[in-house]
Design a protein around this motif. Structure first.
Motif, mmCIF file in Angstrom:
data_model
loop_
_atom_site.group_PDB
_atom_site.id
_atom_site.type_symbol
_atom_site.label_atom_id
_atom_site.label_comp_id
_atom_site.label_asym_id
_atom_site.label_seq_id
_atom_site.Cartn_x
_atom_site.Cartn_y
_atom_site.Cartn_z
ATOM 1 N N ALA A 372 0.777 -1.391 -0.076
ATOM 2 C CA ALA A 372 0.146 0.057 -0.030
ATOM 3 C C ALA A 372 0.929 1.169 -0.148
ATOM 4 C CB ALA A 372 -0.817 0.144 1.296
ATOM 5 N N GLY A 373 0.550 2.185 -0.857
ATOM 6 C CA GLY A 373 1.265 3.515 -1.037
ATOM 7 C C GLY A 373 0.668 4.739 0.103
ATOM 8 N N TYR A 374 1.742 5.563 0.482
ATOM 9 C CA TYR A 374 1.132 6.639 1.326
ATOM 10 C C TYR A 374 0.210 7.445 0.368
ATOM 11 C CZ TYR A 374 4.608 6.216 5.038
ATOM 12 O OH TYR A 374 5.289 5.934 6.284
ATOM 13 N N GLY A 375 0.403 7.513 -0.756
ATOM 14 C CA GLY A 375 -0.640 8.158 -1.827
ATOM 15 C C GLY A 375 -1.961 7.521 -1.849
ATOM 16 N N VAL A 377 -3.581 6.924 0.759
ATOM 17 C CA VAL A 377 -4.824 7.348 1.957
ATOM 18 C C VAL A 377 -4.741 8.506 2.211
ATOM 19 C CG1 VAL A 377 -3.856 4.866 3.066
ATOM 20 C CG2 VAL A 377 -2.483 7.032 3.680
ATOM 21 N N ALA A 378 -5.772 8.972 2.825
ATOM 22 C CA ALA A 378 -6.151 10.425 2.787
ATOM 23 C C ALA A 378 -4.933 11.377 3.601
ATOM 24 C CB ALA A 378 -7.317 10.765 3.608
ATOM 25 N N TYR A 379 -4.219 10.960 4.659
ATOM 26 C CA TYR A 379 -3.265 11.588 5.116
ATOM 27 C C TYR A 379 -2.022 11.709 4.119
ATOM 28 C CZ TYR A 379 -0.910 14.010 9.009
ATOM 29 O OH TYR A 379 -0.257 15.436 9.766
ATOM 30 N N GLY A 380 -1.774 10.570 3.499
ATOM 31 C CA GLY A 380 -0.845 10.853 2.420
ATOM 32 C C GLY A 380 -1.114 11.920 1.485
ATOM 33 N N TRP A 381 -2.521 12.125 1.235
ATOM 34 C CA TRP A 381 -2.744 13.226 0.348
ATOM 35 C C TRP A 381 -2.490 14.448 0.746
ATOM 36 C CZ3 TRP A 381 -8.689 11.599 -0.650
ATOM 37 C CH2 TRP A 381 -8.620 10.566 -1.251
ATOM 38 N N CYS A 390 4.102 0.728 2.278
ATOM 39 C CA CYS A 390 4.127 -0.237 3.393
ATOM 40 C C CYS A 390 4.057 -1.498 2.550
ATOM 41 C CB CYS A 390 3.166 -0.227 4.470
ATOM 42 S SG CYS A 390 3.219 -1.531 5.685
ATOM 43 N N LYS A 391 4.928 -2.475 3.003
ATOM 44 C CA LYS A 391 4.919 -3.808 2.230
ATOM 45 C C LYS A 391 5.058 -4.905 3.619
ATOM 46 C CE LYS A 391 8.041 -6.648 -0.561
ATOM 47 N NZ LYS A 391 9.409 -6.351 -1.605
ATOM 48 N N VAL A 392 4.192 -5.713 3.329
ATOM 49 C CA VAL A 392 4.321 -6.903 4.250
ATOM 50 C C VAL A 392 4.024 -8.132 3.851
ATOM 51 C CG1 VAL A 392 2.708 -5.704 6.053
ATOM 52 C CG2 VAL A 392 1.679 -6.822 4.385
ATOM 53 N N GLU A 444 -3.379 4.201 8.272
ATOM 54 C CA GLU A 444 -4.227 3.362 7.353
ATOM 55 C C GLU A 444 -3.524 2.603 6.245
ATOM 56 O OE1 GLU A 444 -8.661 5.036 7.088
ATOM 57 O OE2 GLU A 444 -7.053 6.572 6.441
ATOM 58 N N VAL A 445 -2.234 3.159 5.908
ATOM 59 C CA VAL A 445 -1.300 2.451 5.119
ATOM 60 C C VAL A 445 -0.832 1.136 5.594
ATOM 61 C CG1 VAL A 445 1.120 3.476 5.759
ATOM 62 C CG2 VAL A 445 0.651 3.354 3.257
ATOM 63 N N VAL A 446 -0.636 0.974 6.869
ATOM 64 C CA VAL A 446 -0.290 -0.415 7.212
ATOM 65 C C VAL A 446 -1.661 -1.183 7.083
ATOM 66 C CG1 VAL A 446 0.260 -1.893 9.441
ATOM 67 C CG2 VAL A 446 1.282 0.425 9.020
ATOM 68 N N GLU A 447 -2.797 -0.537 7.441
ATOM 69 C CA GLU A 447 -4.068 -1.364 7.317
ATOM 70 C C GLU A 447 -4.346 -2.026 6.016
ATOM 71 O OE1 GLU A 447 -8.855 -0.869 8.050
ATOM 72 O OE2 GLU A 447 -7.595 0.942 7.926
ATOM 73 N N ASN A 448 -4.148 -1.018 5.076
ATOM 74 C CA ASN A 448 -4.159 -1.428 3.374
ATOM 75 C C ASN A 448 -3.368 -2.269 2.954
ATOM 76 O OD1 ASN A 448 -6.356 0.430 3.538
ATOM 77 N ND2 ASN A 448 -5.328 1.950 2.426
ATOM 78 N N ALA A 449 -2.076 -2.191 3.394
ATOM 79 C CA ALA A 449 -0.960 -3.472 3.144
ATOM 80 C C ALA A 449 -1.428 -4.754 3.538
ATOM 81 C CB ALA A 449 0.406 -3.011 3.588
ATOM 82 N N LEU A 450 -1.925 -4.960 4.733
ATOM 83 C CA LEU A 450 -2.632 -6.126 5.469
ATOM 84 C C LEU A 450 -3.842 -6.494 4.372
ATOM 85 C CD1 LEU A 450 -2.244 -4.933 9.240
ATOM 86 C CD2 LEU A 450 -0.886 -6.960 7.976
ATOM 87 N N LEU A 451 -4.483 -5.669 4.301
ATOM 88 C CA LEU A 451 -5.958 -6.153 3.500
ATOM 89 C C LEU A 451 -5.428 -6.490 2.035
ATOM 90 C CD1 LEU A 451 -8.205 -3.332 4.771
ATOM 91 C CD2 LEU A 451 -8.280 -5.751 5.226
#
Length: 455
Positions: A372-375, A377-381, A390-392, A444-451
């Motif tokens: 998942a990229g920082y870009g 998620v909203a805070y990345g924006w 983030c890479k898991v 949320e970038v961590v959450e999205n990488a997990l998902l």
């Protein structure tokens, strides 16, 4: 001959072994150089304080991306240096004075070397003293490695021990090495105004990191530095302030200052360990068992002189283990180095725990990857971040996390939920779906990488 109940060699993390629970013993601390060790005086803490100063400078320079008009005039190097080391030197001196005030502690300032089993000679400025002890702890740390061509040149060079205390940043800085120390200090000096050239024998900077991190970080800094990758220094010539590095491809690098940051070696070769019956690995690290016991009866070791993971938080954990085992010899605890997180305080920041994707392939593991990229998620924006990610890595079926790697703002903080999950055995799906993840926080970038894992 002075006899003690316990002698600790090294006042870095070794000093952390001794607390009030040892007050009933006759304890001695031997320190050759400085209380607080490398971390306080020339490592983790001053480098990160300078890295934060560099971060502030870079934020000002890039303010236009957020529609803020700002101009960076200068980094006041000497003032920053004095602010940082004024505080840290005071902490060091306070730590030493505190030990000297304790009636049950003797401080020997000098270089220790073994003369026999649990026997030392401490060479001090006012002469030598012979010391014995019922038990000992070897925590003498490590030092920067200096390649032959540099040492043989006879010309001045800097290392992480000295570079942060210089009076002014050089106009042209050559950095030998491409690991985390080299990357962090290169950025510090670049933001302070130096033109930086990095010479690294690997084809990428931060080569031990996950391949995606190493590749992307190297690409990001190509515009900041002159990168000489896949190259080694064969000779150093010139004169102070006008150095010339000859590389193995026939090219040269001109520099006002050379910073050597190719790695560190343990100080085991300075202690005459064989006289005490203390064995070492081929790389010089003191051999210890799971309980931090050396091959010599009654002698423990901790920190960079023995650890397979030479990081301060590891040394501190080892100090806790040694302290317990000294107090409770019939109830020993062990030190686990399997899941040690680490961080690089560059821009962008980097953090990792567990194994890399190349490790997975080399070991023939079946694994899944989530990204998942920082870009995304909203805070990345809000940050206008287009490079962070983030890479898991996880085991299919079970969802057991194998490794996690972040590159971007707050990476050393963002990785902590993954460290906790891996340490406690929480699988990827449970971590992703059971707790709330604050919106629109960067987590949320961590959450999205997990998902993103296809388990």
């Amino acid at each position: 001959m002075r006899h003690h109940d316990l002698v600790v060699i090294g006042a870095g993390s070794g000093n952390a072994v001794i607390d009030a629970s040892f007050a009933g013993l006759d304890v001695a601390i031997v320190e050759e150089r400085w209380f607080g060790g490398t971390c306080l005086n020339a490592g983790c803490i001053p480098s990160k304080m300078l890295a934060y100063t560099a971060h502030v400078a870079r934020t000002v320079r890039e303010a236009a991306a957020h529609d803020v008009d700002a101009e960076l005039r200068t980094v006041r190097w000497r003032e920053a240096r004095d602010r940082i080391f004024g505080r840290l030197d005071a902490e060091r001196d306070s730590g030493r004075r505190g030990r000297e005030r304790e009636e049950w502690v003797t401080v020997y300032q000098g270089r220790a070397r073994f003369t026999g089993p649990r026997s030392l000679r401490v060479d001090r400025a006012d002469g030598s003293v012979d010391v014995t002890a019922a038990r000992m702890v070897v925590a003498a740390g490590g030092r920067p490695l200096v390649p032959g061509p540099v040492a043989e040149s006879g010309l001045r060079y800097e290392t992480s021990d000295t570079a942060m205390r210089i009076d002014a940043p050089p106009g042209r800085l050559a950095v030998l090495g491409g690991g985390y120390i080299a990357a962090e200090l290169a950025e510090v000096f670049a933001e302070a105004g130096s033109s930086v050239t990095i010479v690294e024998k690997e084809e990428r900077l931060l080569a031990p990191q996950d391949e995606t991190v190493a590749e992307r970080f190297t690409d990001l800094v190509r515009s900041r530095y002159d990168l000489r990758l896949g190259r080694e220094v064969t000779a150093v010539a010139g004169r102070p302030g006008e150095l010339r590095l000859n590389l193995d491809d026939g090219s040269t690098v001109e520099a006002d200052m050379l910073l050597v940051a190719v790695g560190r070696v343990p100080n085991s070769d300075r202690l005459d360990l064989a006289a005490a019956g203390i064995a070492t690995h081929d790389d010089g690290r003191v051999i210890v068992d799971r309980h931090q016991r050396t091959t010599a009866e009654g002698i423990f070791a901790l920190g960079d002189i023995c650890s397979p993971v030479p990081l301060k938080h590891v040394a501190n954990r080892e100090a806790e283990v040694v302290a317990h085992n000294l107090r409770h010899p019939d109830d020993l605890i062990a030190c686990d180095h399997e899941l040690v997180p680490a961080a690089v305080f560059t821009q962008p920041q980097i953090a990792a725990v567990g194994i890399t994707e190349q490790d997975c392939r080399d070991r023939g593991l079946d694994y899944r990857k989530g990204m998942a990229g920082y870009g995304d998620v909203a805070y990345g924006w809000a940050m206008e971040d287009t490079t962070g990610f983030c890479k898991v890595l996880a085991e299919p079926g079970t969802g057991r996390l194998l490794g996690a790697h972040l590159m971007g703002a707050q990476a050393p903080t963002l990785i902590q939920p993954l460290v906790v999950s891996m340490t406690l055995g929480i699988d990827a799906a449970t971590l992703a779906t059971s707790p709330y993840w604050i919106h629109p926080a960067l987590t949320e970038v961590v959450e999205n990488a997990l998902l993103d894992l296809d388990l």
